[in-house]
Enzyme design. Structure first.
Site, PDB file in Angstrom:
ATOM      1  N   LYS A 249       0.822  -1.207   0.000  1.00 47.58           N
ATOM      2  CA  LYS A 249       0.000   0.000   0.000  1.00 47.58           C
ATOM      3  C   LYS A 249       0.862   1.265   0.000  1.00 47.58           C
ATOM      4  O   LYS A 249       0.625   2.200  -0.748  1.00 47.58           O
ATOM      5  CB  LYS A 249      -0.936  -0.002   1.199  1.00 47.58           C
ATOM      6  N   GLU A 255      10.134  -6.198   3.288  1.00 49.91           N
ATOM      7  CA  GLU A 255      10.178  -7.572   2.783  1.00 49.91           C
ATOM      8  C   GLU A 255       9.639  -7.654   1.357  1.00 49.91           C
ATOM      9  O   GLU A 255      10.198  -8.340   0.498  1.00 49.91           O
ATOM     10  CB  GLU A 255       9.367  -8.506   3.698  1.00 49.91           C
ATOM     11  N   GLY A 317      -4.655  -4.103   5.911  1.00 53.14           N
ATOM     12  CA  GLY A 317      -4.063  -5.202   5.151  1.00 53.14           C
ATOM     13  C   GLY A 317      -4.793  -6.512   5.322  1.00 53.14           C
ATOM     14  O   GLY A 317      -5.064  -7.227   4.355  1.00 53.14           O
ATOM     15  N   ARG A 318      -5.131  -6.866   6.565  1.00 56.36           N
ATOM     16  CA  ARG A 318      -5.783  -8.151   6.814  1.00 56.36           C
ATOM     17  C   ARG A 318      -7.248  -8.158   6.387  1.00 56.36           C
ATOM     18  O   ARG A 318      -7.896  -9.195   6.419  1.00 56.36           O
ATOM     19  CB  ARG A 318      -5.651  -8.528   8.280  1.00 56.36           C
ATOM     20  N   GLU A 404      -3.869 -10.506  14.894  1.00 58.06           N
ATOM     21  CA  GLU A 404      -3.340  -9.164  14.675  1.00 58.06           C
ATOM     22  C   GLU A 404      -4.358  -8.123  15.119  1.00 58.06           C
ATOM     23  O   GLU A 404      -3.997  -7.068  15.661  1.00 58.06           O
ATOM     24  CB  GLU A 404      -2.966  -8.965  13.206  1.00 58.06           C
ATOM     25  N   HIS A 435      -5.579 -36.137  12.613  1.00 53.95           N
ATOM     26  CA  HIS A 435      -4.379 -36.943  12.843  1.00 53.95           C
ATOM     27  C   HIS A 435      -3.177 -36.072  13.219  1.00 53.95           C
ATOM     28  O   HIS A 435      -2.046 -36.545  13.173  1.00 53.95           O
ATOM     29  CB  HIS A 435      -4.077 -37.777  11.594  1.00 53.95           C
ATOM     30  N   LYS A 555       9.758  -4.301  13.145  1.00 55.23           N
ATOM     31  CA  LYS A 555      10.336  -3.715  11.926  1.00 55.23           C
ATOM     32  C   LYS A 555      11.425  -2.707  12.277  1.00 55.23           C
ATOM     33  O   LYS A 555      12.487  -2.670  11.647  1.00 55.23           O
ATOM     34  CB  LYS A 555       9.238  -3.036  11.105  1.00 55.23           C
TER      35      LYS A 555
END
Length: 593
Positions: A249, A255, A317-318, A404, A435, A555
């Site tokens: 954005k 990253e 973002g999420r 978050e 399992h 960060k």
């Protein structure tokens, strides 16, 4: 005065209501002691629970059953009273109208505008977040306040332009620098720009696209800065026919920009015999970013006029899976028809959430059940178990969405929390989950579970008997957790020595979601269901579910460590522990040459 007006809007006159200080909270604490004496084995034998504790969200194809939650009709009534005391209906309306409910960043929360149709704002009855005069205004970060219907119009404009671009790519009208049609896509992002879009793209993989949607493209995602992640994402792909989407954005995410630079080098080197670097970047790269980052996008080499598909600061973002960050990769992989159906499913759930009363509101009910488990029964973790391999990444998305959002230590007005906010989310598709971690759910600590299943598989599934086998496990597991296996029953079947080990106490709560079909529409509805569940929990706890300041600290410290690794003289001095670890790492790199 403006701050006081915003405070009055958010909290009402007289200041905020503190969750743990309400009479409703205290009543639920007392009530929990009563419920703890009951067992789900007995509670689920009541036929009345089926009618009282199930609901269908109209128009969404989502059916919710919470008969195996450790609640009674009295519990639910008290939970709804708590939600009313915390002004949840008012806060939902504020979110819909564009009030700046993300108070720490002074932003509206309008991811629902991303899937709205033109003209939807007229149905909202929107108001200014301070004066409450009509024609709602919210802050867009560039021009002050703009009308909410303009937000929807902007979203629709970007969506139309994006889907037209997708149609051209899939039809071969937009081509690589060599003139060849694109065959593959690499999406570079991280966090919400990665987990949600990857889940959605995978989940819609069985959708049958109409012929006029063009040829499908193979879409892969890379987020981790670990070099292995990039190598895996590009393995077997031809850089000369690969389109790259960079999602950031602000166009400053470290990253993402690092991986974008690697993708750029990989594609430019692969196309070296075809065109110069600037031409290759313009042909092969697309940006999903804020319009405020246009200069940075242009400087990077992407044409911001034609190849930037924006999303806005009122989209966290999420919560961005229905923005260009999620819709562009989905549409390139599955076609624009699937993308539109996905958005329509989310919009249908939005309508249910905004219009249904709390008692008949699926996201609200799920949110309150989570609060009951965390704050009154002391069950702080939850398993999300979709019985669909296509939803393999859904639990990871929910994990980020909720953890978050709810990883907070203060209320929205800055008061330290004296209660637990948030659930630790784990998950894996069934039957794999059975399992892996189900042993702990059955005989270790109690972990409430969300079971998600589909009445019909996707269009690509031809093995109907296989789907029946999957669903047999889906229906069996909630009962196994609730009922368990008594010692006497085990003893009757075996020997005394092993009976204690084979006894299951049961009384483990869960809920069941049944969706009509695994297709893009219902994937959109499922996504929005969990987004709204998350928002309601934040409203009840009175925390800000839309910022993430804790992420920023890591960060910032990483920037310091980079300087230390490079030996920069002005880099902050590390503590002795970190210094020793860095010395060990540096020595290993030196030894390796």
């Amino acid at each position: 005065e403006a701050a006081e007006a915003v405070g009055d809007l958010l909290f009402g006159q007289g200041g905020p209501t503190v969750f743990s200080e309400t009479n409703e909270y205290r009543a639920l604490q007392q009530h929990a002691r009563k419920i703890e004496g009951e067992h789900l084995r007995d509670m689920i034998e009541s036929a009345e629970r089926v009618e009282a504790m199930t609901l269908e969200a109209p128009g969404t194809g989502v059916f919710l059953d919470w008969t195996r939650q450790k609640v009674s009709a009295e519990t639910m009534a008290k939970l709804f009273e708590l939600a009313e005391a915390m002004e949840v209906p008012r806060k939902i309306a504020q979110m819909r109208r564009g009030a700046r409910i993300n108070t720490s960043e002074r932003r509206a929360v309008l991811h629902t505008a991303l899937r709205a149709h033109r003209g939807d704002a007229a149905k909202v009855g929107v108001c200014d977040p301070v004066t409450e005069d009509c024609d709602a205004l919210f802050w867009d970060g560039t021009r002050g306040t703009v009308p909410i219907d303009e937000a929807i119009e902007q979203s629709c404009d970007v969506r139309d332009r994006l889907l037209a671009f997708v149609d051209d790519v899939r039809a071969g009208a937009v081509r690589a620098a060599s003139g060849a049609a694109f065959q593959s896509v690499v999406v570079v992002g991280i966090g919400g720009s990665y987990l949600g879009p990857e889940f959605v793209t995978q989940a819609c993989g069985g959708a049958a696209a109409p012929g006029d949607d063009g040829a499908p493209l193979e879409v892969r995602f890379v987020a981790n800065v670990d070099p292995v992640a990039f190598d895996r994402a590009t393995a077997g792909l031809d850089p000369t026919t690969t389109l790259c989407i960079v999602v950031s954005k602000s166009w400053t995410t470290a990253e993402t920009l690092r991986n974008a630079a690697k993708a750029r080098r990989w594609i430019v080197d692969g196309c070296a015999a075809v065109a110069d670097e600037a031409t290759v970047v313009r042909a092969h790269f697309v940006a999903c970013a804020s319009r405020t980052a246009s200069a940075e996008v242009d400087a990077w080499g992407v044409d911001s006029e034609t190849r930037l598909f924006e999303f806005w600061n009122w989209v966290g973002g999420r919560y961005s899976s229905t923005s260009s960050a999620g819709v562009l990769p989905l549409a390139l992989a599955r076609g624009s028809t699937a993308a539109r159906a996905f958005l329509d499913g989310a919009r249908a759930m939005d309508a249910h959430f905004f219009e249904a009363p709390l008692e008949a509101n699926a996201p609200a009910v799920m949110a309150l059940l989570g609060i009951w488990n965390v704050n009154f029964l002391g069950l702080g973790a939850r398993a999300v178990v979709p019985y669909s391999e296509a939803l393999a990444r859904f639990a990871a998305h929910v994990q980020q969405l909720e953890m978050e959002s709810h990883g907070k230590s203060v209320t929205i007005d800055g008061r330290p929390l004296d209660f637990t906010a948030g659930e630790v989310v784990i998950g894996e598709p069934g039957t794999n989950a059975q399992h892996s971690f189900f042993q702990l759910l059955h005989q270790g600590q109690a972990v409430p579970a969300d079971f998600i299943g589909f009445l019909r598989p996707d269009d690509a599934t031809t093995d109907k008997e296989g789907h029946d086998e999957l669903m047999a496990n889906f229906f069996a597991q909630p009962d196994a957790l609730a009922v368990g296996r008594a010692f006497d029953d085990v003893l009757y079947e075996g020997d005394l020595d092993t009976s204690p080990h084979r006894t299951l106490s049961g009384d483990r709560p869960s809920l069941t979601l049944l969706l009509d079909k695994l297709d893009p529409f219902h994937v959109g509805a499922l996504l929005a269901l969990y987004e709204h569940r998350c928002a309601v929990q934040g409203f009840v706890w009175d925390i800000n579910s839309f910022d993430q300041w804790g992420v920023q600290l890591g960060k910032d410290l990483a920037d310091d460590v980079r300087g230390q690794m490079r030996g920069e003289p002005d880099a902050p001095r590390p503590n002795p522990s970190t210094a020793a670890l860095l010395a060990r790492y540096t020595a290993a790199r030196t030894d390796a040459g």
